[in-house]
Design a protein around this motif. Structure first.
Motif, PDB file in Angstrom:
ATOM      1  N   GLY A 156      -6.168   2.189  -0.737  1.00 18.63           N
ATOM      2  CA  GLY A 156      -4.864   1.740  -0.573  1.00 18.63           C
ATOM      3  C   GLY A 156      -4.589   0.728  -1.489  1.00 18.63           C
ATOM      4  N   ALA A 157      -3.252   0.012  -1.319  1.00 19.54           N
ATOM      5  CA  ALA A 157      -2.753  -0.887  -2.350  1.00 19.54           C
ATOM      6  C   ALA A 157      -1.702  -1.943  -1.750  1.00 19.54           C
ATOM      7  N   TYR A 158      -1.555  -2.956  -2.348  1.00 23.99           N
ATOM      8  CA  TYR A 158      -0.481  -3.915  -1.911  1.00 23.99           C
ATOM      9  C   TYR A 158       0.676  -3.685  -2.996  1.00 23.99           C
ATOM     10  N   LEU A 159       1.689  -2.847  -2.321  1.00 22.13           N
ATOM     11  CA  LEU A 159       2.778  -2.629  -3.252  1.00 22.13           C
ATOM     12  C   LEU A 159       3.347  -3.741  -4.158  1.00 22.13           C
ATOM     13  N   ASN A 160       3.363  -4.826  -3.704  1.00 19.86           N
ATOM     14  CA  ASN A 160       4.212  -5.991  -4.536  1.00 19.86           C
ATOM     15  C   ASN A 160       3.294  -6.368  -5.770  1.00 19.86           C
ATOM     16  N   PHE A 161       2.060  -5.795  -5.837  1.00 16.84           N
ATOM     17  CA  PHE A 161       1.148  -6.053  -6.991  1.00 16.84           C
ATOM     18  C   PHE A 161       1.097  -4.881  -7.772  1.00 16.84           C
ATOM     19  N   ALA A 162       1.502  -3.716  -7.318  1.00 15.59           N
ATOM     20  CA  ALA A 162       1.381  -2.461  -7.934  1.00 15.59           C
ATOM     21  C   ALA A 162       2.355  -2.378  -9.064  1.00 15.59           C
ATOM     22  N   GLU A 163       2.234  -2.517 -10.419  1.00 20.84           N
ATOM     23  CA  GLU A 163       3.065  -2.552 -11.286  1.00 20.84           C
ATOM     24  C   GLU A 163       3.111  -1.305 -12.209  1.00 20.84           C
ATOM     25  N   SER A 164       2.829  -0.124 -11.717  1.00 20.34           N
ATOM     26  CA  SER A 164       3.247   0.979 -12.271  1.00 20.34           C
ATOM     27  C   SER A 164       3.402   1.843 -11.054  1.00 20.34           C
ATOM     28  N   PRO A 165       4.127   3.007 -11.396  1.00 22.15           N
ATOM     29  CA  PRO A 165       4.140   4.293 -10.348  1.00 22.15           C
ATOM     30  C   PRO A 165       2.963   4.463  -9.793  1.00 22.15           C
ATOM     31  N   THR A 166       2.984   4.365  -8.340  1.00 23.34           N
ATOM     32  CA  THR A 166       1.935   4.613  -7.321  1.00 23.34           C
ATOM     33  C   THR A 166       2.255   5.660  -6.136  1.00 23.34           C
ATOM     34  N   ASP A 167       1.290   6.464  -5.732  1.00 20.63           N
ATOM     35  CA  ASP A 167       1.555   7.376  -4.939  1.00 20.63           C
ATOM     36  C   ASP A 167       1.450   6.513  -3.437  1.00 20.63           C
ATOM     37  N   VAL A 168       2.372   6.607  -2.781  1.00 13.56           N
ATOM     38  CA  VAL A 168       2.564   5.621  -1.907  1.00 13.56           C
ATOM     39  C   VAL A 168       1.820   6.283  -0.716  1.00 13.56           C
ATOM     40  N   SER A 169       1.690   7.507  -0.756  1.00 18.18           N
ATOM     41  CA  SER A 169       0.922   8.137   0.485  1.00 18.18           C
ATOM     42  C   SER A 169      -0.495   7.463   0.523  1.00 18.18           C
ATOM     43  N   THR A 170      -1.072   7.005  -0.785  1.00 22.21           N
ATOM     44  CA  THR A 170      -2.431   6.450  -0.481  1.00 22.21           C
ATOM     45  C   THR A 170      -2.453   4.981   0.082  1.00 22.21           C
ATOM     46  N   THR A 171      -1.338   4.563   0.377  1.00 24.00           N
ATOM     47  CA  THR A 171      -1.512   3.118   0.642  1.00 24.00           C
ATOM     48  C   THR A 171      -1.226   3.125   2.076  1.00 24.00           C
ATOM     49  N   PHE A 172      -0.886   3.919   2.908  1.00 23.73           N
ATOM     50  CA  PHE A 172      -0.751   4.005   4.226  1.00 23.73           C
ATOM     51  C   PHE A 172      -1.722   4.995   4.746  1.00 23.73           C
ATOM     52  N   GLU A 173      -2.040   4.640   6.258  1.00 22.51           N
ATOM     53  CA  GLU A 173      -2.703   5.494   6.921  1.00 22.51           C
ATOM     54  C   GLU A 173      -1.855   7.096   6.892  1.00 22.51           C
ATOM     55  N   ASP A 174      -2.473   8.174   7.220  1.00 21.72           N
ATOM     56  CA  ASP A 174      -1.818   9.440   7.177  1.00 21.72           C
ATOM     57  C   ASP A 174      -0.495   9.363   8.281  1.00 21.72           C
ATOM     58  N   GLU A 175      -0.925   9.107   9.432  1.00 14.84           N
ATOM     59  CA  GLU A 175       0.237   9.047  10.505  1.00 14.84           C
ATOM     60  C   GLU A 175       1.238   8.224   9.932  1.00 14.84           C
ATOM     61  N   THR A 176       1.018   6.943   9.448  1.00 15.54           N
ATOM     62  CA  THR A 176       2.125   6.053   9.255  1.00 15.54           C
ATOM     63  C   THR A 176       2.778   6.556   8.158  1.00 15.54           C
ATOM     64  N   PHE A 177       2.155   7.175   7.025  1.00 19.40           N
ATOM     65  CA  PHE A 177       2.878   7.578   6.009  1.00 19.40           C
ATOM     66  C   PHE A 177       3.981   8.816   6.402  1.00 19.40           C
ATOM     67  N   ARG A 178       3.410   9.700   7.231  1.00 23.30           N
ATOM     68  CA  ARG A 178       4.497  10.776   8.050  1.00 23.30           C
ATOM     69  C   ARG A 178       5.390  10.348   8.777  1.00 23.30           C
ATOM     70  N   GLU A 179       5.130   9.075   9.346  1.00 21.90           N
ATOM     71  CA  GLU A 179       6.536   8.545   9.961  1.00 21.90           C
ATOM     72  C   GLU A 179       7.622   7.869   9.214  1.00 21.90           C
ATOM     73  N   LEU A 180       6.908   7.476   8.054  1.00 23.65           N
ATOM     74  CA  LEU A 180       7.735   6.843   6.734  1.00 23.65           C
ATOM     75  C   LEU A 180       8.655   7.863   6.372  1.00 23.65           C
ATOM     76  N   GLN A 181       7.991   9.128   6.275  1.00 24.74           N
ATOM     77  CA  GLN A 181       8.709  10.368   5.726  1.00 24.74           C
ATOM     78  C   GLN A 181      10.002  10.761   6.564  1.00 24.74           C
ATOM     79  N   ALA A 182       9.386  10.685   7.712  1.00 27.20           N
ATOM     80  CA  ALA A 182      10.567  11.135   8.771  1.00 27.20           C
ATOM     81  C   ALA A 182      11.675  10.014   8.859  1.00 27.20           C
ATOM     82  N   VAL A 183      11.577   8.974   8.735  1.00 26.20           N
ATOM     83  CA  VAL A 183      12.459   7.699   8.910  1.00 26.20           C
ATOM     84  C   VAL A 183      13.397   8.081   7.335  1.00 26.20           C
TER      85      VAL A 183
END
Length: 461
Positions: A414-441
């Motif tokens: 994972g990652a803490y996005l506020n410290f991620a200073e370059s383009p980051t694959d956000v899918s790697t920073t959340f659990e799979d189910e959480t990321f799917r819910e974010l995509q649905a929103v």
């Protein structure tokens, strides 16, 4: 695209329903308005819109959709390097929207989209209230919160994102919504730490806490003592109470004239942070660190507003190249590795190499939490260099890569996005189910992907 087809006519149409400032590339104010706080981000948007109201923001979003453009919101641009580029976007610079209203009886604050941490912490502190703000006074509150929000009260009270009571937003089709636990709860959940991809924030309401007794500051030693001090700090953190949130770092202070002479141009190992409690209690907690005999000891009783300044972050735009990692552990070997690559014999070009203790409330799921419910790592590593010369600009990326690579045995997922200073694959920073819910929103509130966030979540297909 607007940049090549009828720009004057199109901008005139937007101006008729816009009360803020619009800057096309040929305008005198364009270069200033497109600038990010991190001067490494050379943003060249189709044009820059500086809204004054929520209606202005809605007008820009509707205009962008009509013209086949995207909208890239920006409060300050601390994290602008994380966005891949805004060449086909409208940069929505919210710096004219910095209003703050504090409800003392209700222990809450309502802030506009461009409000800085200091815009809230200073007046709240005068009223005996504290926000879960960050360690830099001029970070934008909204961006900081969308990415989670870790401050000096975090081990006791958790992330700022989970102190949010409501948002007012503009969706990808230009609709204005009030969002809270009862109204559009799925969007309320997603915006609390799940990035700003699904909507543009116009206002945010936060819980404030009655300011506890605080003892805060920094201790500094010459960096030749980094091994002794960092090993002692690591051992101290193993039993440190949740009332204490601290960081330890190797710091090479630049020789800039606005820096106090006592530290200007020098190198230190620094421990800074805050302890919640009385002077006597805090002195007892910090006693093992103070026993190391710091050259400079600035820990003292402090009001909440002091938490925004104790990390000594620059309070004006600077160029920076940084990287980070969540750490599953910090061992004696971790410390030795850091000192070898960034200590006084290393020749490191990095301005700061930091470890910040997490855990406590940050590691527990807060009741009614948002998408970023906790951080499942006990420490976070962050390092940054300032490319003040061409030589430094060439050396910093390699030094960051080498140091982060050497820490691989302790890097957590994972990652803490506020410290991620370059383009980051956000899918790697959340659990799979959480990321799917974010995509649905995202698909519900911005199906055409109009909103160009720093850390993007693509809409579900």
């Amino acid at each position: 695209m607007l940049a090549s087809a009828r720009p004057a006519v199109a901008l005139d149409t937007l101006r008729s329903q816009f009360t803020g400032n619009l800057h096309a590339p040929d305008d005198a104010g364009y270069d200033d308005a497109r600038m990010a706080w991190n001067l490494m981000a050379d943003q060249r948007p189709v044009f820059v819109a500086e809204p004054r109201t929520a209606d202005d923001i809605a007008a820009v979003v509707r205009f962008a959709r009509q013209e086949g453009l995207r909208v890239a919101p920006q409060g300050t641009g601390h994290n602008a390097q994380a966005r891949a580029g805004v060449d086909e976007s409208i940069l929505l610079n919210t710096r004219l929207m910095r209003g703050v209203e504090i409800d003392f009886e209700g222990r809450s604050a309502r802030v506009e989209a461009g409000a800085l941490c200091a815009d809230l912490t200073a007046p709240a502190s005068e009223l005996g209230l504290a926000a879960l703000a960050g360690s830099s006074p001029d970070v934008g509150l909204v961006g900081y919160t969308l990415g989670g929000g870790i401050g000096w009260l975090a081990r006791a009270f958790g992330m700022c994102c989970n102190s949010v009571l409501s948002f007012d937003v503009v969706t990808g089709d230009g609709e204005q919504l009030h969002v809270d636990a009862e109204h559009h709860p799925e969007l309320f959940w997603a915006l609390r730490g799940g990035t700003g991809s699904p909507a543009v924030i116009t206002h945010m309401e936060l819980t404030l806490i009655a300011a506890p007794e605080l003892y805060a500051g920094a201790m500094l030693w010459p960096w030749e003592r980094a091994s002794e001090v960092l090993h002692a700090w690591r051992e101290w953190t193993l039993d440190a109470p949740e009332t204490a949130t601290t960081a330890a770092r190797i710091l090479q202070v630049p020789p800039f004239p606005d820096i106090p002479e006592v530290v200007r141009g020098r190198q230190f190992v620094v421990i800074d942070g805050a302890v919640i409690g009385s002077d006597a209690y805090a002195n007892e907690v910090l006693a093992p660190l103070r026993a190391l005999g710091p050259e400079i000891d600035m820990f003292a009783a402090a009001p909440p507003v002091a938490l925004s300044h104790l990390h000594m972050d620059p309070e004006h735009p600077v160029p920076g190249i940084g990287d980070h990692a969540l750490l599953s552990d910090v061992t004696a070997e971790t410390i030795d590795t850091m000192i070898e690559l960034a200590g006084h014999k290393s020749g490191s070009p990095l301005l700061a190499v930091e470890l910040r203790q997490l855990g406590g409330a940050l590691g527990r799921i807060a009741p009614g939490a948002g998408a970023r419910s906790r951080i499942d790592a006990p420490y976070v590593f962050f390092a940054v260099g300032v490319p003040a010369t061409p030589e430094l600009a060439a050396a910093i990326p390699g030094a960051l890569k080498q140091l982060k690579g050497a820490l691989t045995p302790w890097v957590a997922p994972g990652a803490y996005l506020n410290f991620a200073e370059s383009p980051t694959d956000v899918s790697t920073t959340f659990e799979d189910e959480t990321f799917r819910e974010l995509q649905a929103v995202k698909a519900t509130y911005d199906p055409h992907n109009i909103i160009h966030a720093n850390h993007e979540v693509q809409p579900a297909a």
